[in-house]
Scaffold this active site. Structure first.
Site, PDB file in Angstrom:
ATOM      1  N   SER A 100    -109.570  32.570  -6.514  1.00  0.00           N
ATOM      2  CA  SER A 100    -108.582  31.577  -6.916  1.00  0.00           C
ATOM      3  C   SER A 100    -108.444  30.501  -5.844  1.00  0.00           C
ATOM      4  O   SER A 100    -109.434  29.860  -5.484  1.00  0.00           O
ATOM      5  CB  SER A 100    -107.238  32.271  -7.213  1.00  0.00           C
ATOM      6  OG  SER A 100    -106.315  31.366  -7.795  1.00  0.00           O
ATOM      7  N   HIS A 144    -109.917  34.654 -13.308  1.00  0.00           N
ATOM      8  CA  HIS A 144    -108.527  35.092 -13.473  1.00  0.00           C
ATOM      9  C   HIS A 144    -108.416  35.930 -14.744  1.00  0.00           C
ATOM     10  O   HIS A 144    -107.793  35.543 -15.723  1.00  0.00           O
ATOM     11  CB  HIS A 144    -107.594  33.889 -13.558  1.00  0.00           C
ATOM     12  CG  HIS A 144    -107.435  33.141 -12.279  1.00  0.00           C
ATOM     13  ND1 HIS A 144    -108.398  32.280 -11.790  1.00  0.00           N
ATOM     14  CD2 HIS A 144    -106.408  33.118 -11.384  1.00  0.00           C
ATOM     15  CE1 HIS A 144    -107.960  31.750 -10.652  1.00  0.00           C
ATOM     16  NE2 HIS A 144    -106.767  32.239 -10.386  1.00  0.00           N
ATOM     17  N   GLU A 191    -114.696  28.622 -12.659  1.00  0.00           N
ATOM     18  CA  GLU A 191    -113.685  29.289 -13.474  1.00  0.00           C
ATOM     19  C   GLU A 191    -112.343  28.620 -13.192  1.00  0.00           C
ATOM     20  O   GLU A 191    -112.206  27.883 -12.217  1.00  0.00           O
ATOM     21  CB  GLU A 191    -113.615  30.787 -13.157  1.00  0.00           C
ATOM     22  CG  GLU A 191    -113.214  31.133 -11.727  1.00  0.00           C
ATOM     23  CD  GLU A 191    -111.701  31.157 -11.490  1.00  0.00           C
ATOM     24  OE1 GLU A 191    -110.949  31.552 -12.397  1.00  0.00           O
ATOM     25  OE2 GLU A 191    -111.274  30.765 -10.391  1.00  0.00           O
TER      26      GLU A 191
END
Length: 305
Positions: A111, A278, A208
Site C-alpha cells: 500500500s 488490498h 494495484e
C-alpha cells in the site's frame, strides 16, 4: 540487486509505522501474529497510538528515525511495516539511504509502503517484499499465510499462482522478462517528477489500488502513460482494484475500458486479476527480483538467484 537474508525462528523484527497510526486495539493482534511465526517483534515509537501526529503515526522525523534506526541496529534482523495508510512518501528526503544500503535487511509491507519499496529498490539496490502487514491482516487466511511465510523465510521463487477460484486473464498477449517493480498506483503516480520517480525501464510493472473512483484510476494511469512508463516497461501485471468504483455509474468508463485505452496501446505483454493488493486473500511479491511473464498462458514466475 542485494537480496536480503531470509528471516528465521527467533529473528528480531522491527515493527515500524511509516504512514498512518495503528489503532490501539490492533496492536496486540499484530504482535501475536509476529510471535505465532516464531519471531520476536520489536516495537518502534511510531507504532504507539499516543505518538500520532494528526493522520500520521508520528511526526515525519520520528517515522523516518524509526526506519533509519532499525536498519542501523545490528540486533535487528528485519523491518516489517505494521500498516500502510498515508504519509510514507513524506519520509523520503529524511531517510539515510547509505545506512540502509550498507545494512541490508528483510523489508516488507504494501500500500503506502510502495514509496519506500521504490526508494530501496532503486537507490539502495535492495530487494524488498510486497506482502501483508501485521495490524492490517492479523489473521491471514491459508493462502495469504503461505505466501507470507515464503516472503519471510525464503522460497518465494518459481510460479506465482492465484487461488483456484480466481483466474489471471490476458490483457495483451506476449512474453517478457525483467525485474519486478511497482505497487500502489497512487504512490507511483505521485513519484513522477521527483528524485524517487519509479523507473520502469525494461522491468515488469505491477499495479494495484483501493478506494479510488474510476476517473481517478484513469487520471493516474494517464500520468504514467504520459511519463512514458508503459512505453519503457517490459510487461505489466495488474492486481486487485478493491472498491474502485465509478462516481457516476451511468456515465463512466469501466476499469476494463480504461485499461484497454491506456495500457493496451503500448503493446507490452500484460495480464490482469493477479491476487495481490488490498484484498483479504493476497500473494506476496518480491520487488527487485527478476520475473518472467507469459501473458499468452497467464503465467508469472520468479527467477531463482
Amino acid at each position: 540487486m542485494i537480496e536480503p537474508k531470509p528471516l528465521f525462528p527467533g529473528a528480531r523484527v522491527a515493527l515500524v509505522a511509516p504512514a498512518s497510526a495503528v489503532p490501539e486495539e490492533r496492536l496486540q493482534p499484530a504482535l501475536d501474529l509476529v510471535r505465532s511465526l516464531g519471531m520476536e517483534p520489536v516495537l518502534y515509537p511510531s507504532c504507539f497510538f499516543a505518538n500520532r501526529d494528526g493522520y500520521f503515526a508520528a511526526t515525519d522525523a520520528q517515522r523516518a528515525e524509526d526506519i533509519n534506526r532499525a536498519f542501523a541496529d545490528p540486533a535487528i534482523d528485519g523491518v516489517w511495516c505494521i500498516r500502510g495508510g498515508y504519509g510514507a512518501h513524506r519520509l523520503l528526503p529524511l531517510l539515510d539511504l547509505d545506512t540502509i544500503q550498507n545494512n541490508p535487511k528483510w523489508f516488507g509491507g504494501y500500500s503506502d509502503i510502495t514509496a519506500l519499496h521504490t526508494a530501496f529498490n532503486q537507490l539502495c539496490a535492495l530487494a524488498t517484499y510486497h506482502c501483508t502487514m501485521p495490524s492490517t491482516e492479523p489473521h491471514p487466511d491459508e493462502y495469504t499465510m503461505g505466501y507470507l511465510k515464503k516472503a519471510l523465510f525464503g522460497g518465494l521463487s518459481g510460479a506465482l499462482s492465484n487461488p483456484e477460484s480466481q483466474s489471471v486473464r490476458t490483457l495483451v498477449p506476449g512474453q517478457a522478462e525483467g525485474v519486478l517493480c511497482g505497487g500502489n498506483l497512487s504512490l507511483l503516480a505521485a513519484s513522477i517528477g521527483t528524485p524517487w520517480e519509479i523507473d520502469c525501464k525494461d522491468k515488469i510493472l505491477f499495479l494495484e489500488d483501493i478506494g479510488e473512483k474510476t476517473y481517478r484510476i484513469d487520471g493516474m494511469l494517464t500520468q504514467l502513460r504520459n511519463a512514458g512508463k508503459f512505453r519503457d516497461c517490459a510487461g505489466i501485471v495488474l492486481g486487485a482494484w478493491t472498491d474502485c468504483v465509478p462516481e457516476i455509474p451511468e456515465r463512466t468508463l469501466t476499469l476494463g475500458q480504461i485499461f484497454d485505452q491506456l495500457i493496451v496501446p503500448a503493446g507490452k505483454p500484460a495480464v490482469m486479476d493477479l491476487a495481490c493488493g488490498h484484498c483479504a486473500t493476497t500473494m506476496a511479491l518480491p520487488l527487485g527480483k527478476k520475473c518472467r511473464l507469459n501473458a499468452d498462458t497467464c503465467e508469472i514466475s520468479v527467477k531463482e538467484g
